[in-house]
Design an enzyme around this catalytic site. Structure first.
Site, PDB file in Angstrom:
ATOM      1  N   ASP A 126      67.194  12.918  26.718  1.00 29.08           N
ATOM      2  CA  ASP A 126      68.657  11.583  26.298  1.00 29.08           C
ATOM      3  C   ASP A 126      67.179  10.800  25.149  1.00 29.08           C
ATOM      4  OD1 ASP A 126      66.982  11.237  28.085  1.00 29.08           O
ATOM      5  OD2 ASP A 126      67.229   9.384  28.227  1.00 29.08           O
ATOM      6  N   GLU A 160      66.084  10.058  30.960  1.00 21.01           N
ATOM      7  CA  GLU A 160      64.898   9.565  31.103  1.00 21.01           C
ATOM      8  C   GLU A 160      64.162   8.456  31.035  1.00 21.01           C
ATOM      9  OE1 GLU A 160      60.457   8.875  30.493  1.00 21.01           O
ATOM     10  OE2 GLU A 160      62.619   9.298  29.393  1.00 21.01           O
ATOM     11  N   HIS A 166      60.712   5.694  19.884  1.00 19.61           N
ATOM     12  CA  HIS A 166      62.301   4.130  19.726  1.00 19.61           C
ATOM     13  C   HIS A 166      62.272   3.013  18.959  1.00 19.61           C
ATOM     14  CE1 HIS A 166      61.207   4.529  24.399  1.00 19.61           C
ATOM     15  NE2 HIS A 166      61.556   6.038  23.955  1.00 19.61           N
TER      16      HIS A 166
END
Ligand code: ZN
Length: 413
Positions: free
Chosen positions: A84, A179, A385
């Protein structure tokens, strides 16, 4: 510096990152998003095609497989990566871009003309002149976190199965979902893995081998006021928004927040506040490397809630704190063999391992707590991210070599 693995790693990362696998902690299902299974099914087929055995997709959304041993009496080692990508930034429509033979200057983004990635912004990039750098196109994250780990494991697995003359024990592979929302390790995973110890490939700079993570609790503070028409509210209305603001104001600002702490310091972080004059729900995370520090932060939060409650007895303020994960060092320091094996394998590659405490958690934090020692290994991923996320293909190749050295060394013991 160039290796036979470079093109394969690049090709895998580009293919895997183009598949949207973002997790979502609000769905309440397992795995949290069905799109993660798009990549899982592809990996299932690819593992079968390269000759892995026991290949299966579990009903909790993990892909498991075995690389059969070529020697006897070696420990069974697990290698894990998560499929993920983080919910914090746009992950839909990732267009990976390969910047071949990086010239050391600024990298620009086709879909975000004002965005640039430079060694000033990301100092580690300054060491990567001549590398092949992969980024997204400016509007999404890349998802090297953790498709770099997936690519490294797939490449090493393909290599070992194709070269049965390389001595190694049984190797188990696990690709986990969710996760990023802290739900990657299902209670059934340790038994399904069936390993002596394991490693996640979910780390950053080359050389980083991590066996210390935060200990983490999550808190929900609910403020229930007294709701009434504002026209005749005098002496009756108790506004939950005012009380919630008081709680935020009373919590530490200049210390003990993520933005004011580093290294081994912990924090209290309010990351969500939703509600109305009638009721406000606040979501908070507590982090510390030590149990005492974590407990103290929970106590502080409870005291702040109690103090604000005391100013307004007609309101109801509840503070619920639940454990999330624990520092893996508590278990690993009792048996450092998996860490020492990774350190030795790293030195075999001519690299001095660096073990700094991770200001976060990994699937390995939970796994270690559940009895499967599981340090974290570097992949090369950087600026994760967000839109500047990047990775060097050559760093991933070093991670692939590390996998192979660990397997080789474990078989010699
Ligand atoms: Zn990750």
């Amino acid at each position: 510096m160039r290796t036979d693995f470079d093109r394969e790693l690049e090709e895998r990362l580009v293919r895997y990152t183009a598949i949207d696998t973002q997790s979502d902690d609000s769905t309440g299902i397992q795995p949290s998003t069905a799109i993660q299974l798009d990549l899982q099914r592809l990996l299932l087929d690819e593992l079968t095609a390269i000759g892995a055995v026991d290949v299966r997709l579990t009903d909790y959304g993990a892909v498991l497989a075995t690389i059969p041993a070529t020697v006897e009496n070696a420990p069974t080692i697990g290698f894990l990566a998560h499929v993920d990508t983080a919910p914090q930034f746009n992950a839909t429509g990732v267009k990976p871009v390969v910047h071949r033979n990086y010239n050391g200057g600024a990298i620009s983004f086709a879909d975000a003309p004002t965005l640039t990635l430079t060694p000033e912004v990301s100092p580690y990039l300054g060491q990567k002149s001549g590398h092949d750098i992969i980024t997204a196109s400016g509007t999404t994250l890349l998802g090297a976190d953790d498709k770099a780990g997936v690519s490294v494991i797939m490449t090493a697995a393909r290599h070992l199965i194709a070269n049965p003359d390389i001595p190694h024990g049984p190797i188990r592979i696990a690709f986990t979902p969710d996760e990023e929302i802290g739900a990657g390790v299902d209670v059934r995973l340790p038994a399904d893995l069936g390993v002596d110890f394991a490693y996640t490939f979910d780390g950053g700079e080359v050389g980083e081998i991590e066996y210390e993570t935060f200990s983490a609790d999550g808190a929900t503070v609910t403020v229930t006021g007294v709701s009434i028409h504002p026209g005749w509210a005098k002496g009756k209305l108790v506004n939950a928004l005012h009380l919630a603001a008081k709680i935020v104001q009373t919590l530490p600002h200049a210390t003990m927040t993520p933005e004011t702490t580093e290294d081994r310091e912990g924090f209290i972080h309010i990351y969500e506040m939703k509600g109305s004059a009638a009721e406000v729900v606040m979501k908070i995370i507590l982090r510390d490397f030590e149990r005492d520090g974590l407990t103290a932060k929970g106590e502080l939060l409870r005291q702040v809630c109690a103090a604000v409650q005391a100013t307004e007895p007609r309101a109801e303020i509840t503070c619920e704190i639940r454990p999330q994960y624990r520092n893996m060092r508590y278990w690993l320091e009792k048996d450092m063999a998996p860490v020492e094996l990774a350190h030795a394998a790293c030195r075999d590659l001519g690299l001095e391992p660096v073990s700094i405490p991770v200001r976060g958690g990994t699937d390995g934090s939970r796994l270690t707590e559940m009895g499967v020692p599981c340090p974290n290994l570097f992949t090369g991923m950087q600026e994760i991210h967000g839109p500047l996320e990047w990775i060097s293909v050559q760093d991933m190749a070093v991670a692939t070599q590390l996998f192979l050295k660990i397997a080789e060394r474990a078989a010699q013991r």
